[in-house]
Design an enzyme around this catalytic site. Structure first.
Site: not given
Lengths: 585, 156
Positions: A135, A184, A245
């Protein structure tokens, strides 16, 4: 000139009126052939049902989408105020690949969008896909991890990261449908569905109604894999497993913060291996530590479904030996601790959760378990804290996370050696505004820390050591370390030093909801107040809009090249797994 | 600000004093007894992935006056009747950010009257009646497991 401008303005306004309706999927959407998606048109204001016309390639919408749209007379905002009429068709499907022109009108409103419905290779190119995402992975993280882990002599790296040797590469555009900036949720959602969406959204287009769970859905990769294959699915993250995510693999919500709902959504596709943090959302509200607002006991639900439960490193190791084939591993009530704290400094919440596995431990078990399926698997692994430590500008923790993530890339490559029918994708979801500009050398004269920043020739080389050869520097607080700075920040005290007492918290909130420099760092020797360049409501450094570098190896990896939108990446995954082959229709 | 608040802290006792009858004061004595100190480290006896368990100390103090020291998290509104007490100053805003979470170790403090809030990063001492168990604030939907009721606070 003035006349021309006003004519232009008038034309723009007219276009505005004519364009008032919004169609989901949006213009230029790319849609996997045969995949279910929600079709929705939002009209500006209330229209009459008999005035609504929807055609696709000149035909009645029903003949293309498989069913009739439903008319909603008037949608309302949270205060009951009228938003306008809409038509909706849930789980529409387009059976044939090609270009589709969607024309909608009602009264004086009209809107035309085009969709690219894509097919795929008729037969799979790879049996397994390992999708590895750090990430926030930016170029600086890669450079910093290499310098910290391997060192450098006379301008040449003394070693290579595992990700340095992946064969193919593309630049990835990460922007959201509603902003050039990105988070994200929308980024991973684009990777995992092939549709770009709005910030904070997962597996849906963001519509105008206040309910975050009713937005027009698109199919995610877990659903596609379940719909079309007998492959296993794995979701692994060092974050809460409901975090954006990992959630994007399986979830549908306008709001990534709907974590209790997201945890429940794992039961929809039931990934065979689920490993991460975030147990608080699996516990019924009466259990202290729960973050649910209902009585659902998801731990029990998964156990009833045949999952083996693991709550620490030892239980994970024994779960790996069980034959259930399904593992739910939850190792923290919240986000798991980072490698620097877990393995070296014992800070953060390591005292409360002393036996957490790392990303390598989790990936190892996931690969062992998933590869038992002769049909293959899709595995998503997230190194979550590269981002979680970049927000507070804790660069040492962030780089150590990158090194750990890179070692997971190494494990995946090792796996692919024995299983060459495996596509490996290594990427970030967005970047951070961070750069390495030289070194900070404690031996330089004076007490002012900025005078110890070495730039150009004065930078020399950092003096990290890795005597035990584990790939991690033996210590991060060396005398000549990397000088890493963010280009955006709230007010904070810059200390020019690693944060040895626990993750950095640069700013705290005041009663006006403004972030002010955290006074806890005020008295660190050499600390200076750096006045922020972000709005005062920004709690930490923010994501950058810069491209992500994606790398890949294995069958189909050559399809990654040049500049691609994040949504185009899904097309490659779908092609490699033949999720749109005509046999599947 | 600290002065005003330390004034409000004694309001309940002042009211009792104004009633002025000595038997009443005797009756009120348990409430006047010094509150038991409760630290954030004292809250949990067991911490695990499958749930936390309040410590015996917390359980035994349920319904009793306690004093806790911590930081006031910025509230939903500028003036509110409850706030969240945290061990360290909040560096994220769970009321504002869609994915931010409260830490495990918080106590929700209910005041008798709406109050304006002290600055971030300023340690406060809070006294109130401890209430243990899950409860949803009817006005805001905020779910808490540990509360201080009828509380007062002062800058430490």
């Amino acid at each position: 000139m003035r006349k021309f401008l006003s004519a232009l303005a008038a034309a723009t306004m007219l276009a505005g009126v004519a364009d008032a309706a919004t169609v989901y999927p949006l213009d230029r959407a790319t849609i996997l052939v045969g995949s279910p998606f929600d079709f929705k048109v939002e009209f500006d204001g209330v229209v009459k049902q008999e005035d609504v016309k929807v055609t696709i390639n000149g035909q009645d919408a029903k003949s293309v989408l498989g069913a009739d749209v439903e008319f909603v007379a008037d949608e309302q905002d949270k205060d009951g105020k009228s938003l306008g009429s809409a038509v909706i068709l849930r789980a529409a499907k387009v059976a044939k690949a090609g270009a589709y022109k969607v024309e909608v009108s009602a009264g004086d409103q009209a809107k035309t969008v085009t969709w690219d419905v894509f097919g795929t290779s008729a037969t799979p190119k790879a049996k397994n896909v390992i999708f590895l995402l750090a990430d926030g992975l930016s170029v600086s993280h890669r450079t910093g991890a290499r310098l910290m882990s391997k060192g450098m002599t006379e301008g040449k790296a003394n070693g290579r990261l595992f990700m340095d040797d992946l064969d193919h590469m593309a630049f990835i555009g990460t922007s959201a449908t509603n902003a050039v900036a990105t988070d994200s949720a929308n980024t991973m959602s684009a990777y995992m569905t092939g549709h770009k969406t709005a910030i904070n959204a997962l597996g849906v287009y963001a519509d105008r109604t206040p309910d975050s769970l009713d937005d027009p859905r698109v199919e995610n990769i877990a659903e596609a894999v379940r719909r079309l294959t007998k492959k296993s699915i794995g979701v692994v993250s060092t974050a809460e497993i409901e975090d954006a995510t990992p959630a994007a693999v399986i979830a549908h919500t306008r709001k990534r913060g709907d974590k209790a709902d997201i945890a429940t959504m794992f039961l929809d596709t039931k990934p065979d291996v689920i490993l991460g943090g975030g147990s608080a959302y699996f516990l019924s509200k009466d259990v202290a530590g729960s973050k649910r607002k209902d009585d659902k006991d998801l731990i029990k639900a998964f156990k009833d479904d045949g999952y083996t439960l693991a709550t620490d490193k030892s239980e994970l190791a024994s779960a790996a030996g069980t034959n259930s084939g399904k593992i739910l591993g939850l190792f923290h009530t919240g986000n798991m601790d980072v490698t620097l704290d877990r393995e070296f400094l014992k800070k953060g919440t390591v005292e409360k959760f002393p036996n957490q596995p790392g990303l390598k431990d989790m990936t190892k078990v996931a690969l062992e378990q998933l590869s038992k399926n002769p049909e293959g698997f899709f595995l998503m692994v997230e190194g979550a804290s590269v981002d979680k430590m970049s927000h507070p500008m804790d660069w040492d923790r962030s780089l150590i996370e990158t090194i750990e993530f890179d070692q997971v890339v190494g494990m995946a490559r090792e796996f692919a050696k024995a299983h060459p029918d495996t596509l490996i994708v290594v990427t970030g979801d967005h970047t951070h505004g961070v750069s390495i500009i030289g070194t900070i050398d404690d031996e330089k004269p004076g007490t002012e820390m900025r005078e110890k920043v070495g730039v150009y020739a004065d930078a020399g080389f950092p003096n990290y050591e890795d005597k035990d050869g584990d790939g991690f520097p033996d210590k991060v607080d060396v005398s000549r370390r990397l000088a890493i700075f963010a280009n955006n920040y709230p007010d904070y005290y810059e200390t020019f030093r690693p944060k040895m007492d626990g993750p950095f918290e640069p700013a705290i909130e005041n009663e006006k909801k403004e972030y002010v420099a955290n006074p806890a760092y005020k008295d660190v020797p050499g600390a200076v107040l750096r006045e922020g360049n972000l709005p005062r409501n920004a709690d930490t450094a923010v994501h950058a809009v810069d491209d992500v570098v994606l790398q890949a190896a294995g069958p189909g990896a050559g399809e990654f090249k040049g500049y691609m939108e994040e949504s185009d990446v899904y097309r490659v995954l779908a092609d490699v797994l033949a999720l749109g082959s005509s046999e599947n229709m | 600000m600290g002065k005003v608040l330390s004034g409000s802290r004694f309001r309940r006792r002042d009211v009792l004093a104004m009633i002025g009858l000595s038997p009443m004061i005797t009756l009120a004595k348990p409430a006047l007894a010094a509150p038991t100190q409760l630290s954030f480290d004292d809250l949990y006896g067991k911490i695990s992935v499958l749930g936390l368990e309040f410590s015996d100390k917390v359980k035994s103090l349920d319904g009793r006056d306690v004093e806790m020291s911590g930081f006031m998290a910025p509230p939903l509104k500028a003036e509110a009747k409850f706030f969240v007490l945290t061990e360290i100053p909040m560096s994220i805003c769970p009321f504002c950010s869609t994915d931010a979470d409260w830490p495990d170790n918080i106590a929700v403090v209910y005041l008798d009257e709406a109050q304006t809030f002290v600055q971030a990063g300023v340690r406060i001492d809070v006294t109130g009646k401890l209430e243990v168990g899950s409860w949803t604030d009817p006005e805001t939907g905020f779910l808490s497991r540990l509360r201080l009721r009828g509380a007062t606070y002062s800058v430490a």
